[in-house]
Design an enzyme around this catalytic site. Structure first.
Site, PDB file in Angstrom:
ATOM      1  N   LYS A  95      27.194  18.575  54.692  1.00  0.00           N
ATOM      2  CA  LYS A  95      25.932  17.818  54.706  1.00  0.00           C
ATOM      3  C   LYS A  95      25.262  18.086  56.047  1.00  0.00           C
ATOM      4  O   LYS A  95      25.789  17.719  57.094  1.00  0.00           O
ATOM      5  CB  LYS A  95      26.180  16.320  54.532  1.00  0.00           C
ATOM      6  CG  LYS A  95      24.920  15.466  54.681  1.00  0.00           C
ATOM      7  CD  LYS A  95      25.235  13.983  54.617  1.00  0.00           C
ATOM      8  CE  LYS A  95      25.989  13.502  55.822  1.00  0.00           C
ATOM      9  NZ  LYS A  95      25.160  13.543  57.069  1.00  0.00           N
ATOM     10  N   ASP A  99      28.053   7.573  54.302  1.00  0.00           N
ATOM     11  CA  ASP A  99      27.599   8.937  54.036  1.00  0.00           C
ATOM     12  C   ASP A  99      28.097   9.489  52.710  1.00  0.00           C
ATOM     13  O   ASP A  99      27.713  10.597  52.323  1.00  0.00           O
ATOM     14  CB  ASP A  99      28.059   9.872  55.155  1.00  0.00           C
ATOM     15  CG  ASP A  99      27.074   9.940  56.311  1.00  0.00           C
ATOM     16  OD1 ASP A  99      25.991   9.335  56.201  1.00  0.00           O
ATOM     17  OD2 ASP A  99      27.384  10.597  57.321  1.00  0.00           O
TER      18      ASP A  99
END
Length: 293
Positions: free
Chosen positions: A17, A146
């Site tokens: 990410k 996250d």
């Protein structure tokens, strides 16, 4: 408890990410920081395989497996399996999950979160038990702020503490080079050192970026509010950014997340050459490259 049959093995890339932009916009009364971030998921990541076994087993391998220290009960993949099973009303399945850890640990590119999110998706396919989008989001959020954004590795905009998600703009064909100088930066330490937390949010994004120049032009108007503090705490970040900025083929460079991984954007044809050239000068750095889209 309902038992499941043993289908064929599943394998998936748990993509890194990358925060192309990260604006810290405030802080809640409970201490959590608020943010707005444009995130993307390049074709670079860990590899996760799920297959039938006589009992649950988690196997760690790969260049960064040794950095996953601490009790195995703390591993996010194991926690994802337990949370999935509880929510689905299943026994913990008799499976072997093999994590090939290729991304640096605690490096600002969401490796552990992506591993957990990918595990949840693989378990849905493996067991045949599919949750609604809202329920899967709830399970993911219970594992970490996250994790939800990593459930669907597409360009997204994160808001709130990272739990408010919306579709991001379509990205052009683009290459990315990721570099980590093999140092760890403490996220809590960065937040403690920040003197300003109520920064402006992201500029409005278009529906799509027609080309790399359009994307880099937009990113020039954005920031990573954690980068200046992280660079003070860990000067190696400055060296990485300098190496990327010093290559004429790199059109934009910035730190991702809380670091210390940094990224450089370039034309797809240049990614491998940039990786090779920087690796020759800095053989001690972790470097990976590939398509951003």
């Amino acid at each position: 408890m309902v038992q499941i049959s043993a289908p064929s093995a599943r394998v998936e890339l748990a993509r890194a990410k990358v925060n192309l932009a990260l604006h810290v916009t405030g802080q809640r009364s409970d201490g959590y920081h608020l943010l707005e971030s444009l995130v993307a998921f390049p074709q670079i990541g860990d590899r996760i395989a799920v297959e039938a076994a006589s009992a649950f087993e988690l196997v760690l391998e790969g260049p960064f497996a040794r950095n996953l220290d601490g009790p195995s009960s703390d591993n996010l993949i194991r926690k994802a399996v337990e949370a999935f099973s509880e929510a689905a009303g299943l026994s913990v399945p008799d499976i072997r999950i093999t994590l090939s850890k290729r991304l640096p640990v605690a490096s600002g590119i969401g490796g552990g979160s992506s591993d957990a999110a990918t595990t949840l998706r693989l378990l849905e396919d493996y067991t045949g038990h599919y949750f609604s989008e809202n329920e899967l989001h709830r399970i993911a959020l219970s594992l970490g702020a996250d994790v939800p954004v990593c459930l669907y590795p597409e360009t997204q905009i994160m808001r709130g503490i990272g739990d408010e998600l919306s579709a991001g703009p379509l990205l052009p064909r683009c290459g990315i080079v990721l570099i980590n100088p093999r140092v760890v930066v403490s996220t809590p330490e960065i937040f403690r050192a920040m003197t300003k937390r109520d920064n402006p949010g992201l500029p409005k994004t278009p529906e799509r970026f027609a080309d790399l120049e359009g994307l880099t032009g937009y990113l020039q108007s954005c920031r990573n509010d954690m980068q200046p503090v992280a660079a003070e705490l860990q000067p190696d970040i400055v060296d990485v950014i300098s190496a990327l900025d010093g290559d004429d083929r790199v059109q934009f460079a910035r730190m991702s997340g809380s670091g210390a991984t940094c990224f450089g954007l370039c034309e797809p044809k240049d990614t491998m050459d940039i990786e090779r050239d920087i690796r020759a000068r800095h053989p001690d750095w972790w470097i990976a490259s590939g398509p951003l889209t």
